[in-house]
Design a protein around this motif. Sequence first.
Motif, PDB file in Angstrom:
ATOM      1  N   ILE A  25      40.972  15.668 -32.354  1.00 29.20           N
ATOM      2  CA  ILE A  25      41.064  15.242 -33.747  1.00 29.20           C
ATOM      3  C   ILE A  25      42.186  15.990 -34.462  1.00 29.20           C
ATOM      4  N   ALA A  26      42.372  17.279 -34.115  1.00 27.03           N
ATOM      5  CA  ALA A  26      43.410  18.089 -34.739  1.00 27.03           C
ATOM      6  C   ALA A  26      44.808  17.701 -34.279  1.00 27.03           C
ATOM      7  N   GLY A  27      44.894  16.867 -33.244  1.00 27.22           N
ATOM      8  CA  GLY A  27      46.192  16.396 -32.779  1.00 27.22           C
ATOM      9  C   GLY A  27      46.821  17.248 -31.705  1.00 27.22           C
ATOM     10  N   ALA A  28      46.013  18.022 -30.966  1.00 27.02           N
ATOM     11  CA  ALA A  28      46.564  18.837 -29.886  1.00 27.02           C
ATOM     12  C   ALA A  28      47.321  17.961 -28.892  1.00 27.02           C
ATOM     13  N   GLY A  29      48.443  18.493 -28.390  1.00 27.60           N
ATOM     14  CA  GLY A  29      49.257  17.722 -27.451  1.00 27.60           C
ATOM     15  C   GLY A  29      48.583  17.551 -26.107  1.00 27.60           C
ATOM     16  N   ARG A  30      47.957  18.625 -25.595  1.00 29.61           N
ATOM     17  CA  ARG A  30      47.199  18.565 -24.347  1.00 29.61           C
ATOM     18  C   ARG A  30      45.891  19.311 -24.555  1.00 29.61           C
TER      19      ARG A  30
ATOM     20  N   GLY B  68      31.285  23.111 -25.981  1.00 34.10           N
ATOM     21  CA  GLY B  68      32.602  22.869 -25.402  1.00 34.10           C
ATOM     22  C   GLY B  68      33.094  21.455 -25.654  1.00 34.10           C
ATOM     23  N   LEU B  69      32.191  20.480 -25.537  1.00 32.70           N
ATOM     24  CA  LEU B  69      32.588  19.095 -25.800  1.00 32.70           C
ATOM     25  C   LEU B  69      32.958  18.904 -27.265  1.00 32.70           C
ATOM     26  N   ALA B  70      32.253  19.606 -28.157  1.00 37.19           N
ATOM     27  CA  ALA B  70      32.622  19.536 -29.576  1.00 37.19           C
ATOM     28  C   ALA B  70      33.996  20.148 -29.808  1.00 37.19           C
ATOM     29  N   ALA B  71      34.294  21.250 -29.110  1.00 39.96           N
ATOM     30  CA  ALA B  71      35.614  21.864 -29.241  1.00 39.96           C
ATOM     31  C   ALA B  71      36.702  20.933 -28.716  1.00 39.96           C
ATOM     32  N   ILE B  72      36.414  20.247 -27.612  1.00 38.14           N
ATOM     33  CA  ILE B  72      37.379  19.292 -27.059  1.00 38.14           C
ATOM     34  C   ILE B  72      37.633  18.173 -28.062  1.00 38.14           C
ATOM     35  N   GLN B  73      36.553  17.652 -28.662  1.00 35.32           N
ATOM     36  CA  GLN B  73      36.733  16.622 -29.689  1.00 35.32           C
ATOM     37  C   GLN B  73      37.537  17.152 -30.858  1.00 35.32           C
ATOM     38  N   GLY B  74      37.234  18.384 -31.273  1.00 29.53           N
ATOM     39  CA  GLY B  74      37.947  18.971 -32.391  1.00 29.53           C
ATOM     40  C   GLY B  74      39.436  19.098 -32.112  1.00 29.53           C
ATOM     41  N   ALA B  75      39.782  19.527 -30.889  1.00 28.86           N
ATOM     42  CA  ALA B  75      41.192  19.658 -30.525  1.00 28.86           C
ATOM     43  C   ALA B  75      41.889  18.311 -30.550  1.00 28.86           C
TER      44      ALA B  75
ATOM     45  N   ALA C 197      35.299  26.204 -34.622  1.00 23.57           N
ATOM     46  CA  ALA C 197      36.129  27.155 -33.882  1.00 23.57           C
ATOM     47  C   ALA C 197      37.562  26.655 -33.792  1.00 23.57           C
ATOM     48  N   VAL C 198      37.721  25.337 -33.644  1.00 26.27           N
ATOM     49  CA  VAL C 198      39.054  24.732 -33.562  1.00 26.27           C
ATOM     50  C   VAL C 198      39.710  24.642 -34.934  1.00 26.27           C
ATOM     51  N   PHE C 199      38.965  24.092 -35.916  1.00 31.12           N
ATOM     52  CA  PHE C 199      39.546  23.845 -37.238  1.00 31.12           C
ATOM     53  C   PHE C 199      39.691  25.124 -38.060  1.00 31.12           C
ATOM     54  N   ASN C 200      38.623  25.934 -38.084  1.00 34.09           N
ATOM     55  CA  ASN C 200      38.572  27.076 -39.006  1.00 34.09           C
ATOM     56  C   ASN C 200      39.024  28.382 -38.369  1.00 34.09           C
TER      57      ASN C 200
ATOM     58  N   PRO D 114      48.772  20.256 -34.796  1.00 31.60           N
ATOM     59  CA  PRO D 114      49.223  19.119 -33.990  1.00 31.60           C
ATOM     60  C   PRO D 114      50.289  19.526 -32.971  1.00 31.60           C
ATOM     61  N   GLY D 115      50.127  19.022 -31.750  1.00 31.42           N
ATOM     62  CA  GLY D 115      51.101  19.269 -30.694  1.00 31.42           C
ATOM     63  C   GLY D 115      50.824  20.482 -29.842  1.00 31.42           C
ATOM     64  N   GLU D 116      49.932  21.371 -30.278  1.00 29.62           N
ATOM     65  CA  GLU D 116      49.662  22.588 -29.504  1.00 29.62           C
ATOM     66  C   GLU D 116      48.824  22.272 -28.270  1.00 29.62           C
ATOM     67  N   THR D 117      48.897  23.166 -27.279  1.00 37.16           N
ATOM     68  CA  THR D 117      48.130  23.004 -26.051  1.00 37.16           C
ATOM     69  C   THR D 117      46.848  23.815 -26.137  1.00 37.16           C
ATOM     70  N   VAL D 118      45.770  23.221 -25.629  1.00 35.16           N
ATOM     71  CA  VAL D 118      44.434  23.802 -25.752  1.00 35.16           C
ATOM     72  C   VAL D 118      43.730  23.728 -24.405  1.00 35.16           C
TER      73      VAL D 118
END
Length: 362
Positions: free
Chosen positions: A203-208, A194-201, A172-175, A181-185
Amino acid sequence: MQCKAAVLETAPGPLVISDVDLDSPGPNEILIRTAAAGVCHSDLHFMEAKYPHPLPAVLGHESAGVIEAVGSAVTGLAPGDHVITCLSVFCGHCEYCTTGRPNLCTKEDVVRPADGPQRLSRGGEPMHQFLNTSSFAECMLVHEHAAVKIRPDMPLDKAALIGCGVTTGLGAVFNTAGVRPGETVAVIGCGGIGLAAIQGAAIAGAGRVIAVDRLPGKLRLATKFGATDVVDASDVDAAQAVLELTSGGVEHAFEAVGLASAAEQSFQMLRPGGTATIIGIIPFGEKISLDGYSFLRERKIQGSTMGSNRFRVDMPRYVDMYLSGKLDLDSMISGTTALAGINEAYENLKRGEVARQLITFG
């Protein structure tokens, strides 16, 4: 062959442990000895009759195991291969498959004809296969396009988590959303997906990465997986809290609970131009209500089916992420049980006490 399985006889109702019979593999089918299966909230929707399914059926859809036999036309898979199964079984020739969206496959030619012998039966009577997998069983008989071969050094209990929850959350995060990178999530719901999505964010480099849940224990766990901020939704308006934390909203909000109210909140916490992605399964027939004006500020809402996956590409990559230390699967496992303890595991899930539980087979 005969094996033990968890059968949904009536809905709503518990799962019943029963002997079931599996047919021999057809030309494009594989027989898998199940190693582990995840206890996923999606099955609970069917156990509680929130979604319909023909019965009796062997439930379960998040699993990994070892191939025991293959059909005469199977290519690329062989006995002894370690595999992850996926409900996103694909035909390979429908419009969705040929345009790069196999997760939306129309499922042509991946099930047996209704007028012939079925994969599952009991006492000579056909049974229904759940989501083309039925993994709450000692063995599975599935179409070859419902499994992907993985590295043999990957622990199969951890691999089972990738079969649904991890692929759904990361994908859901990647695809689906394409977090940059840097975006807020913000992620509403800190269960397995939900925990997988948090990890994905992370890993993707989300700022927050803001985790939202009603249980303090899950919020503490969320910080372990990369959440930079937490919102306890038990005593505040979650959308308003996120708006205040970010001075105007997030670029991406993910709903991972399966509640209409949470879907509405995910949209409400967006900044102009932001996107809400609905991962959770909202009960059949429920509707959500959104403020029409918000669309004038280019806010968007979208669904995500199994993380928009191309699982034969994605899942081996997630295995590599785990084995290289980039993806934490160990901490997601709240407990394991034998097949006989499956109803207790679902009671734990209903109480919100766990992230992910596994059914393991000796």
